[in-house]
Design an enzyme around this catalytic site. Sequence first.
Site, PDB file in Angstrom:
ATOM      1  CD  GLU A 195      -2.805  34.226  25.013  1.00 16.08           C
ATOM      2  OE1 GLU A 195      -3.344  33.683  24.026  1.00 16.08           O
ATOM      3  OE2 GLU A 195      -2.719  33.698  26.129  1.00 16.08           O
ATOM      4  CD  GLN A 244      -3.749  23.311  26.235  1.00 18.97           C
ATOM      5  OE1 GLN A 244      -4.521  23.688  27.086  1.00 18.97           O
ATOM      6  NE2 GLN A 244      -3.468  22.046  26.054  1.00 18.97           N
ATOM      7  CG  HIS A 267      -8.241  36.056  25.376  1.00 20.33           C
ATOM      8  ND1 HIS A 267      -7.438  34.992  25.702  1.00 20.33           N
ATOM      9  CD2 HIS A 267      -7.631  36.650  24.314  1.00 20.33           C
ATOM     10  CE1 HIS A 267      -6.391  34.945  24.892  1.00 20.33           C
ATOM     11  NE2 HIS A 267      -6.480  35.952  24.038  1.00 20.33           N
ATOM     12  CE1 TYR A 318     -13.085  38.049  32.571  1.00 17.53           C
ATOM     13  CE2 TYR A 318     -13.657  39.356  30.663  1.00 17.53           C
ATOM     14  CZ  TYR A 318     -13.946  38.896  31.923  1.00 17.53           C
ATOM     15  OH  TYR A 318     -15.110  39.293  32.525  1.00 17.53           O
ATOM     16  CB  ALA A 363     -16.337  28.030  24.046  1.00 15.65           C
TER      17      ALA A 363
HETATM   18  P1  FAD Z   1     -15.078  24.539  25.154  1.00  9.14           P
HETATM   19  O1  FAD Z   1     -14.913  24.710  23.707  1.00  9.14           O
HETATM   20  O2  FAD Z   1     -16.401  24.839  25.768  1.00  9.14           O
HETATM   21  O3  FAD Z   1     -14.627  23.059  25.542  1.00  9.14           O
HETATM   22  C1  FAD Z   1     -14.470  22.689  26.913  1.00  9.14           C
HETATM   23  C2  FAD Z   1     -14.671  21.194  27.068  1.00  9.14           C
HETATM   24  O4  FAD Z   1     -16.045  20.870  26.895  1.00  9.14           O
HETATM   25  C3  FAD Z   1     -13.916  20.361  26.038  1.00  9.14           C
HETATM   26  O5  FAD Z   1     -13.491  19.179  26.689  1.00  9.14           O
HETATM   27  C4  FAD Z   1     -14.978  20.038  24.989  1.00  9.14           C
HETATM   28  O6  FAD Z   1     -14.686  18.842  24.288  1.00  9.14           O
HETATM   29  C5  FAD Z   1     -16.209  19.909  25.871  1.00  9.14           C
HETATM   30  N1  FAD Z   1     -17.466  20.254  25.181  1.00  9.14           N
HETATM   31  C6  FAD Z   1     -17.695  21.293  24.363  1.00  9.14           C
HETATM   32  N2  FAD Z   1     -18.978  21.301  23.955  1.00  9.14           N
HETATM   33  C7  FAD Z   1     -19.579  20.242  24.557  1.00  9.14           C
HETATM   34  C8  FAD Z   1     -20.910  19.712  24.552  1.00  9.14           C
HETATM   35  N3  FAD Z   1     -21.885  20.277  23.833  1.00  9.14           N
HETATM   36  N4  FAD Z   1     -21.162  18.594  25.303  1.00  9.14           N
HETATM   37  C9  FAD Z   1     -20.191  18.011  26.049  1.00  9.14           C
HETATM   38  N5  FAD Z   1     -18.909  18.481  26.090  1.00  9.14           N
HETATM   39  C10 FAD Z   1     -18.618  19.577  25.352  1.00  9.14           C
HETATM   40  N6  FAD Z   1      -8.954  30.799  29.890  1.00  9.14           N
HETATM   41  C11 FAD Z   1      -9.290  31.949  30.541  1.00  9.14           C
HETATM   42  O7  FAD Z   1      -9.927  31.864  31.608  1.00  9.14           O
HETATM   43  N7  FAD Z   1      -8.938  33.176  30.055  1.00  9.14           N
HETATM   44  C12 FAD Z   1      -8.275  33.339  28.886  1.00  9.14           C
HETATM   45  O8  FAD Z   1      -7.988  34.462  28.488  1.00  9.14           O
HETATM   46  C13 FAD Z   1      -7.909  32.153  28.166  1.00  9.14           C
HETATM   47  N8  FAD Z   1      -7.270  32.236  26.973  1.00  9.14           N
HETATM   48  C14 FAD Z   1      -7.020  31.091  26.247  1.00  9.14           C
HETATM   49  C15 FAD Z   1      -6.439  31.204  24.982  1.00  9.14           C
HETATM   50  C16 FAD Z   1      -6.189  30.066  24.214  1.00  9.14           C
HETATM   51  C17 FAD Z   1      -5.588  30.228  22.838  1.00  9.14           C
HETATM   52  C18 FAD Z   1      -6.508  28.778  24.740  1.00  9.14           C
HETATM   53  C19 FAD Z   1      -6.213  27.543  23.946  1.00  9.14           C
HETATM   54  C20 FAD Z   1      -7.078  28.663  26.000  1.00  9.14           C
HETATM   55  C21 FAD Z   1      -7.352  29.804  26.767  1.00  9.14           C
HETATM   56  N9  FAD Z   1      -7.953  29.725  28.017  1.00  9.14           N
HETATM   57  C22 FAD Z   1      -8.279  30.881  28.715  1.00  9.14           C
HETATM   58  C23 FAD Z   1      -8.199  28.420  28.649  1.00  9.14           C
HETATM   59  C24 FAD Z   1      -9.609  27.853  28.363  1.00  9.14           C
HETATM   60  O9  FAD Z   1     -10.581  28.665  28.967  1.00  9.14           O
HETATM   61  C25 FAD Z   1      -9.638  26.440  28.935  1.00  9.14           C
HETATM   62  O10 FAD Z   1      -8.789  25.604  28.202  1.00  9.14           O
HETATM   63  C26 FAD Z   1     -11.004  25.808  29.110  1.00  9.14           C
HETATM   64  O11 FAD Z   1     -10.840  24.624  29.889  1.00  9.14           O
HETATM   65  C27 FAD Z   1     -11.703  25.388  27.810  1.00  9.14           C
HETATM   66  O12 FAD Z   1     -12.107  26.472  27.098  1.00  9.14           O
HETATM   67  P2  FAD Z   1     -12.750  26.293  25.620  1.00  9.14           P
HETATM   68  O13 FAD Z   1     -13.186  27.635  25.209  1.00  9.14           O
HETATM   69  O14 FAD Z   1     -11.847  25.551  24.751  1.00  9.14           O
HETATM   70  O15 FAD Z   1     -14.035  25.394  25.998  1.00  9.14           O
END
Ligand code: FAD
Length: 287
Positions: free
Chosen positions: A16, A174, A77, A48, A123
């Site tokens: 990455e 993560q 991303h 991103y 997401a």
């Molecule tokens: P989600 O999957 O949406 O989850 C977020 C939270 O919401 C979790 O607590 C989940 O349990 C909860 N949730 C999900 N669906 C629901 C629902 N229907 N109802 C209630 N709660 C729900 N960030 C950036 O800005 N740019 C990047 O390039 C970037 N790269 C990353 C790469 C990796 C490999 C990782 C692990 C993280 C990265 N991040 C990045 C950080 C990420 O954006 C954050 O960790 C963010 O807080 C969560 O993103 P997610 O896509 O996992 O969210």
Amino acid sequence: MKTSSLFNHKTVLSLEVFPPKRTAPVDTIYNTLDELKGITPDFISVTYGAGGSENSQTTLKIASAIKHKYGIESVAHIPCLNLTREDVLLILEQLKEQKIENILALRGDRVPDREPAGDFRYASDLVEFIKLHGDFNIIGACYPEGHQESGGLVRDMKHLKDKVDAGVSQLITQLFFDNEYFYRFRERMDLVGIHVPVEAGIMPVVNKKQIERMVSLCGVKLPKKFISVMERYGDNPIAMRDAGIAYAVDQIVDLAAGGVDGIHLYTMNNPYIANRIYESVFRLMAS
Ligand code: FAD
């Protein structure tokens, strides 16, 4: 190529990188990529900044260069919290033009003083939207220690299952410093019926400041073994760097022996460290 197809053949190794900070010209990333040339990763993903649509062009530019200039599969991303549907449609069109087939679909973190755009809450909303608008391979993020806002591991696993069911075909974790979290997480995946490949995200920690930032940002726990390393070498930059590399290699050897699907190395744009880790582990990946 869709990166999900790689897992049938081998233990995947991906890297990455992040776009250079605003103060540095974007082209400095090519120095980093040039110096990674000793490594042949299966793909490189490009982060991103969650600020909004203005950050997409740098990510796309770098992802396109990785694919077309360096001949390595790339992953863009996309964090959706601050994007509108129109923003995402535009990004998807640009990815299609650049023949980039892989997206890491993310929610992103909240930016202080900025109201989310409101079109995507999680997401999984982005995953559903991408599915409707193209033939992309969609990757999701996951959290062996649980996501900080999830309200507990059970809920987090339920949300992850929903995200995968919406159309995610591979996962990247993560960073974590205790492999036991990863092994327990894989068991929970099995229990809830998530059967896509999951790469373990490994970040070599090479200075004290970096780890303090990671702990406050991601809430990862530090095992005793890791704290001892920090206490012993934290004030000696070279010794800390070498100890950080050794610790990451040790984690990877254990994970490879434990049958991990892949390793995703957070390079922090530091080719020296990435190259040293690669030299130590690439034969494990191939076998
Ligand atoms: P989600 O999957 O949406 O989850 C977020 C939270 O919401 C979790 O607590 C989940 O349990 C909860 N949730 C999900 N669906 C629901 C629902 N229907 N109802 C209630 N709660 C729900 N960030 C950036 O800005 N740019 C990047 O390039 C970037 N790269 C990353 C790469 C990796 C490999 C990782 C692990 C993280 C990265 N991040 C990045 C950080 C990420 O954006 C954050 O960790 C963010 O807080 C969560 O993103 P997610 O896509 O996992 O969210």
